[in-house]
Design an enzyme around this catalytic site. Structure first.
Site, PDB file in Angstrom:
ATOM      1  CE  LYS B  94      -4.050  -2.165   0.329  1.00  0.00           C
ATOM      2  NZ  LYS B  94      -5.064  -2.117  -0.739  1.00  0.00           N
ATOM      3  CD  GLU B 116     -10.195   3.457   0.507  1.00  0.00           C
ATOM      4  OE1 GLU B 116     -10.163   4.695   0.366  1.00  0.00           O
ATOM      5  OE2 GLU B 116      -9.382   2.697  -0.076  1.00  0.00           O
ATOM      6  CB  SER B 377       0.129  -7.967  -0.934  1.00  0.00           C
ATOM      7  OG  SER B 377      -0.697  -8.763  -0.110  1.00  0.00           O
TER       8      SER B 377
END
Ligand code: PLP
Lengths: 289, 391
Positions: B94, B116, B377
């Site tokens: 991210k 969010e 990830s």
């Protein structure tokens, strides 16, 4: 035989009337169609019917809750259309919903179904100008007026395009934000109203945050009228009956009529909706909460 | 298949085949235009690209290594290479997107980032980048996710972000998105919406993919150095909205590698969804027969989303990528297995990709001897408490 939403509203405006369009979420309470009738009897010029969607991006807490209740009660597009078909209240009914319900099968099928059920207009807040092309064509084919929104952030050039593409009326957002009651009339609303009135002959109606008769009257000075939603839906969620909601609409009606310089000619196009002397008219707005 | 190369610039309409677009209220259209223009300008500006690369290097810890999973590979009879996004600063991919968008927000003169978050990884990354660049951060997070990702909530608080609990609907990622968008409409003048995946209105799906492309580009070069064939047989990533997968696929879309996205069984829009419009874009969406959006259910908060990025829907329709599902039980087993064979505790989200690789390798779905690149990830620290109950 059929008068379009635009013709109807334009004729009423020509008769010197400020336009009032109250809103109800279909299915938010049993007997919601009685609410539509009460609005019409109280002097609405059209009624906006919300088709509840699970993720109403542009709605504040009140209409979210109304939508959740309606969906939990099993409300579906098919069921709403069935109930609407049986409704004849003498003023046009306008559907308001989100793109996901409109595009379930296709925009064309959705518009055809609305038209068959007697609805005259459609508002889809998450389908802006660029995405509205096919839907606008489909709506036009069904003689359904696709109402587009204009916001305080919209450039003048875009306002011109929106006014050119919108049918029925232009829905002018009073503020940047979601639906929900708010105190004052923002300066940006007055500016948007003025700009739109310069650009188009379509009726221009303010919506979002209209929460009192006085505020409705104040806003209507800058355009042709108002849409009132959350203020009514909060009362409905708090248990107000159709008659009480009608009384509230009547109080806005009176405030709007007071804001008009000359006496409205109510005989213009609306035989069913001559304003009767009504004892309820003496009742002020319901207390808040 | 189309006149455009796959995974290229979707143009001003933001369409990927039938999907994408910009289904937002008129109030947000000027903001979307402004962000698109700013991103096009920045992306073409070597100065911006340099700043981004520098921050990703000296701050976020890029490039991330490619780790051969030797013991697990031997057990599965394949060659498994892990792209280690778990080793970035803040512990997931991210950060790649957030550093890019935060720099863009700063360039646009915005003072606050809105975000969010589901698992909290995007929220933490946003809070981090905001602190780094002197911006404020407001993060919307479902109440249910606040409970199950408590560690990340605390991290956001320490970083000075405001965390707003979302109490509507399923109280997970979908509702956090609704709330963030509502808030954005009301504060668009000074706030920048830092969206966490390849979703939302144009230009987000494209922009986020471009900011995540670094995963695929690095991995492509690393595979070329590591593998005799230069390109792996399979490229696998988990899918919530689809950003780590999109970034990874972007590096391999023009190769022979088979692209596989893995969704949670309870949130598998590519498998069980129908075309619909949600959160500003048209894509595949989990919904009932009447068009009401359904709630997703997954052990991994970051995959609890009923939609999928529009470009993935397009890749699926054209057959360039395929999308698979795994169950919560398979995911927890995969997490533990990787931990015990390789000493890596992966996030529950990332463990979805691994669970599919394990199943496919063990059932012959992936031929023995195949080479597999898997994007890991994120790291699993945030999940330890919830795994404890599932072990
Ligand atoms: C570690 C990790 N992986 C994957 C995801 C899913 O997001 P995306 O599909 O956009 O990569 C998340 C989201 O929170 C995450 O935290």
């Amino acid at each position: 035989m059929t008068t379009s939403l635009e013709e109807f509203l334009t004729a009423r405006r020509a008769a010197g009337r400020r336009l009032l369009v109250p809103y109800v979420t279909a299915g938010a309470a049993p007997g919601w169609t009685d609410v539509v009738r009460a609005y019409a009897d109280a002097g609405a010029d059209a009624v906006e019917i919300g088709f509840p969607f699970s993720d109403p991006m542009l709605d504040g807490v009140t209409i979210q809750e109304a939508s959740d209740r309606a969906i939990a009660a099993g409300t579906t597009v098919t069921e709403i259309l069935r109930e609407v078909t049986a409704l004849d209240v003498g003023v046009p009914l306008v559907a308001m919903t989100y793109g996901n319900l409109v595009f379930q099968r296709s925009g064309a099928e959705f518009c055809a179904a609305l038209a068959t059920s007697g609805l005259r207009g459609l508002i889809v807040p998450d389908v802006p100008l660029e995405e509205a092309g096919d839907l606008a064509d489909a709506a036009a084919k069904e003689h359904l007026d696709l109402v587009l929104l204009a916001a305080p952030s919209t450039s003048r050039d875009r306002l011109r395009q929106i006014a050119g593409r919108s049918r029925g009326f232009v829905y002018a957002l009073t503020r940047m934000g979601t639906t929900g009651e708010r105190g004052e009339v923002p300066e940006q609303a007055a500016r948007l109203g003025r700009d739109l009135k310069e650009l188009t002959d379509l009726p221009v109606l303010f919506g979002f945050g209209v929460s009192s008769p006085a505020q409705a009257a104040e806003l209507a000075r800058h355009a042709d009228g108002v849409v009132v939603a959350s203020a009514l839906m909060r009362r409905l969620l708090d248990g107000a009956r159709p008659r009480e909601l009608g009384e509230y609409v009547a109080s806005i009606r009176r405030a709007l009529d007071g804001a008009v310089d000359r006496e409205p000619d109510e005989h213009a196009t609306l035989p069913r909706h001559r304003r009767r002397p009504d004892p309820q008219d003496q009742v002020g707005p319901l207390p808040r909460g | 298949m189309t006149e455009h190369a796959l995974m290229s610039d979707p143009g001003t309409s933001g369409r990927f085949g039938d999907y994408g677009g910009r289904y937002v209220p008129e109030s947000l259209i000027p903001a979307c235009h402004e962000i698109e223009a700013a991103f096009r300008d920045a992306w073409a500006d070597p100065g911006f690209r340099d700043r981004l690369t520098t921050l990703l290097t000296v701050y976020a810890g890029r490039p991330t290594p490619l780790t051969p999973a030797h013991r697990l590979s031997r057990e599965l009879g394949i060659t498994l290479l892990l792209k280690r996004e778990d080793l970035t600063h803040t512990g997931s991919h991210k950060i790649n997107n957030v550093v890019g968008q935060a720099l863009l927000a700063q360039r646009m003169g915005k003072r606050r980032l809105l975000a969010e978050t589901g698992a909290g990884q995007h929220g933490v990354a946003t809070a981090t980048a905001a602190a780094l660049l002197g911006l404020r951060a407001t993060v919307f997070m479902g109440e249910r996710d606040i409970e199950r990702q408590e560690l990340n909530v605390l991290r956001m608080h320490v970083l000075g972000a405001e965390v707003v609990p979302v109490t509507t609907g399923s109280r997970t990622l979908k509702d956090a998105c609704n709330e963030a968008m509502r808030h954005w409409v009301a504060s668009v003048d000074d706030s920048y919406y830092c969206l966490g995946s390849v979703m939302g209105p144009h230009p987000y799906p494209w922009m986020v993919r471009e900011f995540q492309r670094v995963i695929g580009e690095e991995a492509r070069a690393q595979c070329a150095a590591e593998l005799p064939a230069a390109v792996p047989d399979y490229v696998v990533a988990c899918i919530g909205g689809g950003s780590n997968a999109a970034g990874t696929f972007a590096g391999f879309v023009d190769t022979t590698a088979r692209l596989v996205g893995v969704e949670a069984e309870g949130g598998a829009a590519a498998t069980f969804g129908r075309a619909g419009v949600l959160h500003g874009f048209r894509s595949l969406v989990l919904q009932d027969e009447h068009g009401q959006v359904q709630e997703a259910h997954s052990v991994a908060a970051g995959l609890d989303y009923p939609g999928i990025g529009p470009e993935h829907a397009h890749l699926r329709d054209g057959g360039r990528a395929r999308y698979e599902t795994v169950t919560d039980a398979e995911v927890v087993r995969a997490l533990v297995r990787l931990a015990r064979t390789e000493g890596i505790v992966a996030a529950l989200e990332s463990s979805h990709a691994l669970a599919w690789v394990i199943r496919a390798a063990e059932s012959g779905g992936i031929a023995p001897g195949s080479t597999v690149l898997l994007t890991l990830s994120g790291r699993g620290d945030k999940d330890i408490a919830s795994i404890k109950e599932l072990l």
